[in-house]
Design a protein around this motif. Structure first.
Motif, mmCIF file in Angstrom:
data_model
loop_
_atom_site.group_PDB
_atom_site.id
_atom_site.type_symbol
_atom_site.label_atom_id
_atom_site.label_comp_id
_atom_site.label_asym_id
_atom_site.label_seq_id
_atom_site.Cartn_x
_atom_site.Cartn_y
_atom_site.Cartn_z
ATOM 1 N N CYS A 176 0.838 -1.202 0.000
ATOM 2 C CA CYS A 176 0.000 0.000 0.000
ATOM 3 C C CYS A 176 0.875 1.256 0.000
ATOM 4 O O CYS A 176 2.026 1.243 0.455
ATOM 5 N N LEU A 177 0.301 2.346 -0.490
ATOM 6 C CA LEU A 177 1.025 3.609 -0.556
ATOM 7 C C LEU A 177 1.255 4.182 0.839
ATOM 8 O O LEU A 177 0.412 3.986 1.730
ATOM 9 N N PRO A 178 2.357 4.879 1.070
ATOM 10 C CA PRO A 178 2.607 5.469 2.402
ATOM 11 C C PRO A 178 1.670 6.634 2.688
ATOM 12 O O PRO A 178 1.033 7.186 1.788
ATOM 13 N N ASP A 179 1.588 7.016 3.970
ATOM 14 C CA ASP A 179 0.726 8.124 4.371
ATOM 15 C C ASP A 179 1.243 9.432 3.787
ATOM 16 O O ASP A 179 2.456 9.667 3.711
ATOM 17 N N VAL A 180 0.302 10.299 3.419
ATOM 18 C CA VAL A 180 0.677 11.635 2.960
ATOM 19 C C VAL A 180 0.978 12.520 4.164
ATOM 20 O O VAL A 180 2.001 13.201 4.225
ATOM 21 N N VAL A 181 0.051 12.526 5.146
ATOM 22 C CA VAL A 181 0.261 13.221 6.415
ATOM 23 C C VAL A 181 -0.067 12.251 7.537
ATOM 24 O O VAL A 181 -0.828 11.301 7.359
ATOM 25 N N SER A 182 0.490 12.467 8.696
ATOM 26 C CA SER A 182 0.241 11.593 9.837
ATOM 27 C C SER A 182 -1.132 11.885 10.437
ATOM 28 O O SER A 182 -1.739 12.927 10.175
ATOM 29 N N TRP A 183 -1.595 10.977 11.272
ATOM 30 C CA TRP A 183 -2.886 11.181 11.920
ATOM 31 C C TRP A 183 -2.865 12.327 12.925
ATOM 32 O O TRP A 183 -3.923 12.838 13.285
ATOM 33 N N ASP A 184 -1.708 12.710 13.396
ATOM 34 C CA ASP A 184 -1.613 13.823 14.338
ATOM 35 C C ASP A 184 -1.611 15.182 13.646
ATOM 36 O O ASP A 184 -1.676 16.208 14.313
ATOM 37 N N ASP A 185 -1.507 15.191 12.348
ATOM 38 C CA ASP A 185 -1.486 16.444 11.603
ATOM 39 C C ASP A 185 -2.842 17.144 11.708
ATOM 40 O O ASP A 185 -3.892 16.487 11.621
ATOM 41 N N PRO A 186 -2.863 18.479 11.888
ATOM 42 C CA PRO A 186 -4.153 19.191 11.965
ATOM 43 C C PRO A 186 -5.012 19.008 10.723
ATOM 44 O O PRO A 186 -6.246 19.109 10.802
ATOM 45 N N LEU A 187 -4.392 18.740 9.580
ATOM 46 C CA LEU A 187 -5.163 18.529 8.356
ATOM 47 C C LEU A 187 -6.018 17.275 8.433
ATOM 48 O O LEU A 187 -7.038 17.171 7.751
ATOM 49 N N ALA A 188 -5.631 16.314 9.281
ATOM 50 C CA ALA A 188 -6.377 15.066 9.421
ATOM 51 C C ALA A 188 -7.263 15.031 10.659
ATOM 52 O O ALA A 188 -8.068 14.106 10.801
ATOM 53 N N LEU A 280 -10.460 2.331 11.106
ATOM 54 C CA LEU A 280 -9.132 2.177 10.526
ATOM 55 C C LEU A 280 -8.044 2.279 11.585
ATOM 56 O O LEU A 280 -8.128 3.090 12.506
ATOM 57 N N THR A 281 -7.005 1.471 11.425
ATOM 58 C CA THR A 281 -5.826 1.568 12.289
ATOM 59 C C THR A 281 -4.651 2.226 11.565
ATOM 60 O O THR A 281 -3.623 2.467 12.174
ATOM 61 N N TYR A 282 -4.790 2.479 10.275
ATOM 62 C CA TYR A 282 -3.788 3.214 9.496
ATOM 63 C C TYR A 282 -4.503 3.815 8.281
ATOM 64 O O TYR A 282 -5.517 3.297 7.815
ATOM 65 N N PRO A 283 -3.995 4.907 7.734
ATOM 66 C CA PRO A 283 -4.655 5.531 6.576
ATOM 67 C C PRO A 283 -4.490 4.702 5.307
ATOM 68 O O PRO A 283 -3.538 3.940 5.153
ATOM 69 N N ILE A 284 -5.420 4.879 4.399
ATOM 70 C CA ILE A 284 -5.376 4.253 3.082
ATOM 71 C C ILE A 284 -5.320 5.358 2.040
ATOM 72 O O ILE A 284 -6.169 6.259 2.042
ATOM 73 N N VAL A 285 -4.330 5.318 1.167
ATOM 74 C CA VAL A 285 -4.074 6.386 0.197
ATOM 75 C C VAL A 285 -4.414 5.891 -1.203
ATOM 76 O O VAL A 285 -4.081 4.759 -1.571
ATOM 77 N N MET A 355 5.711 5.682 -10.070
ATOM 78 C CA MET A 355 6.940 5.245 -9.419
ATOM 79 C C MET A 355 6.884 5.278 -7.897
ATOM 80 O O MET A 355 7.778 4.740 -7.245
ATOM 81 N N LYS A 356 5.861 5.940 -7.330
ATOM 82 C CA LYS A 356 5.773 6.014 -5.875
ATOM 83 C C LYS A 356 5.718 4.611 -5.283
ATOM 84 O O LYS A 356 4.822 3.813 -5.567
ATOM 85 N N LYS A 357 6.666 4.312 -4.427
ATOM 86 C CA LYS A 357 6.796 2.955 -3.888
ATOM 87 C C LYS A 357 5.946 2.779 -2.639
ATOM 88 O O LYS A 357 5.860 3.674 -1.788
ATOM 89 N N GLY A 358 5.316 1.620 -2.523
ATOM 90 C CA GLY A 358 4.496 1.318 -1.364
ATOM 91 C C GLY A 358 5.325 0.856 -0.179
ATOM 92 O O GLY A 358 6.528 0.592 -0.279
ATOM 93 N N VAL A 359 4.641 0.739 0.958
ATOM 94 C CA VAL A 359 5.295 0.292 2.188
ATOM 95 C C VAL A 359 4.516 -0.908 2.733
ATOM 96 O O VAL A 359 3.285 -0.913 2.742
ATOM 97 N N PRO A 360 5.206 -1.939 3.207
ATOM 98 C CA PRO A 360 4.499 -3.083 3.807
ATOM 99 C C PRO A 360 3.996 -2.740 5.208
ATOM 100 O O PRO A 360 4.646 -2.016 5.959
#
Length: 477
Positions: A176-188, A280-285, A355-360
């Motif tokens: 899956c793709l990595p997070d754009v911003v963390s869950w602690d970010d005010p945008l989220a 959710l326990t992690y974001p999905i991009v 080309m954006k690489k995913g993270v396990p």
């Protein structure tokens, strides 16, 4: 008896289709998906692959220009589709598929692109309950006339929503793709989301009786289940601009991207075991591109929450985020001299999405049990095959063999509005009798068990097939 068994005849749900946009429906679309809009792409998200993407440009420039000249200066098919959306869609799909072949071939050395799966016109649907919506007049009158619910007359309700996305091409990979911003970010956590105080039908949305269908473009068990990129066509945008003006075309594009991105992300999240109760326990991009070949809009969507029911209608600790770029042109024009003004900056952004690489993830399905695939279930083989066939038939939304009972016109006149048949025994679902039950409340497991002939029984003592059970699949209780 399981409490989460779906309804037998489906739900009276709102049809949330990405290409059927509504006039002034931008705010409701964002409210229905709890999405905050950012009018630019997260450029820092692609910093790690931008240099590599720029290095690919010289290798594909000639091929891309040849593809543009082929699609926009010549006729590709002997059939004359005429002027209209069908012709625009046909041309867009041809170009998008050709561009994908060029980019996939140039990036064949990238491991996740080399091992990726491609689906053309996948079926993507998602189902959810949206809370915080005002009750309609019929429900308010029903509550008002009921002694136990007079105080609840204007309380908000949950509405079932059936979302549908119509991508042309999807690229699926292992990680899956990595997070754009963390869950602690005010945008989220505290970004603004439009509020809604109107019934969805006020915007023009339609309701239809359908089964709760969630399909992510593939069946569960596919190892390449994470999306890398979705390509959409935009042939409906000129029609909106022609009918309502250029200003409304931008709103139609926003509704298309928000609806498609949320539906794609929620369908994938459901396959991973997340839902309104199992948050959710992690974001999905999700990465998407909407184009007709010349005009492009790129977007990145981060799903932070899928609990949108009444309990989290107003005080959900997270919101979803959509980054949507401004419209850009891949080229200026095509004439006898070739392609004029190829936009290499836009082409670099598209390559960076590839080309954006995913993270396990260490535990991508925390709420699923040890048995994640139907083939691993301990039930008998014939029951597993039967369940698979039943699931496919249910999600196909074919009508039931016996249609849902309804009140006919003559019954409405002579039995409901005017009591003119007092001697007729009450047997219909809307008449009061000892076994009265509304067909809309019937569940999937409310049916007579299927009889097994003696010659087909593996155990002579078992005369009936077991019923479908949401916890054990099939079990003799």
């Amino acid at each position: 008896m399981e409490l989460n068994m779906p309804k037998y005849y489906g739900y009276w749900s709102l049809r949330f289709i990405d290409v059927q946009t509504q006039h002034l429906g931008d705010g409701f679309c964002q409210y229905a998906t709890r999405t905050h809009l950012v009018n630019e792409l997260p450029t820092q998200y692609y910093d790690d692959v931008r240099a590599e993407a720029e290095a690919v440009i010289p290798l594909i420039t000639d091929k891309v220009e040849q593809l543009i000249a082929l699609n926009f200066s010549s006729k590709l098919n002997r059939r004359d589709y005429g002027v209209g959306r069908a012709n625009d869609r046909h041309k867009s799909h041809n170009f998008l598929f050709g561009l994908h072949r060029i980019l996939a071939g140039a990036l064949s050395s990238v491991p996740h692109i080399r091992d990726a799966s491609v689906n053309l016109r996948p079926r993507v649907e998602a189902f959810w309950f949206l809370g915080g919506l005002p009750p309609d007049r019929l429900l308010r009158n029903l509550r008002k006339n009921c002694p136990g619910s007079k105080d609840l007359e204007n309380d908000p309700i949950d509405r079932p929503i059936q979302g549908e996305s119509t991508p042309f091409l999807s690229l699926r990979v292992f990680d899956c793709l990595p997070d754009v911003v963390s869950w602690d970010d005010p945008l989220a956590t505290s970004a603004s989301v439009p509020d809604n105080e109107l019934d969805p039908r006020a915007y023009g949305y339609k309701f239809k009786h359908k089964h709760a269908t969630t399909v992510a473009g593939f069946w569960p068990g596919e190892p390449r289940e994470h999306s890398q990129l979705w390509l959409h066509s935009r042939e409906f945008i000129p029609k909106v601009a022609l009918e309502f003006g250029e200003k409304r075309a931008k709103g139609a594009l926003l509704q298309k991207v928000v609806g498609a991105s949320f539906t794609q992300a929620l369908a994938h999240a459901t396959y991973l075991g997340f839902g309104p109760v199992t948050e959710l326990t992690y974001p999905i991009v999700q990465q998407s591109a909407v184009s007709d070949g010349q005009r492009w809009n790129l977007s990145v969507f981060q799903l932070n929450t899928c609990a949108l029911h009444s309990h989290y209608a107003k005080d959900n600790p997270r919101n979803n985020i959509l980054w949507l770029s401004e419209e850009e042109e891949l080229f200026e024009s095509v004439d006898s001299g070739g392609v004029k003004g190829l936009n290499t900056s836009l082409l670099t952004s598209i390559i960076a999405m590839y080309m954006k690489k995913g993270v396990p993830r260490s535990n991508p399905t925390p709420y699923l049990g040890p048995i994640k695939q139907l083939s691993e279930h301990p039930a008998c083989e014939e029951y597993r095959a039967e369940f698979q066939s039943y699931l496919h038939n249910l999600l196909s939304n074919r009508p039931r063999h016996f249609l849902k009972p309804e009140i006919y016109a003559w019954e409405k006149i002579f039995k409901v509005d005017h009591k003119t048949r007092p001697n007729e025994p009450p047997r219909r679902f809307f008449e009061k009798h000892y076994n009265q039950k509304h067909p809309g409340q019937r569940r999937l497991d409310e049916h007579k068990p299927i009889y097994v002939p003696k010659i087909l029984r593996k155990d002579r003592r078992i005369r009936f097939k077991p019923k479908l059970n949401t916890q054990h699949l099939y079990q003799y209780d």
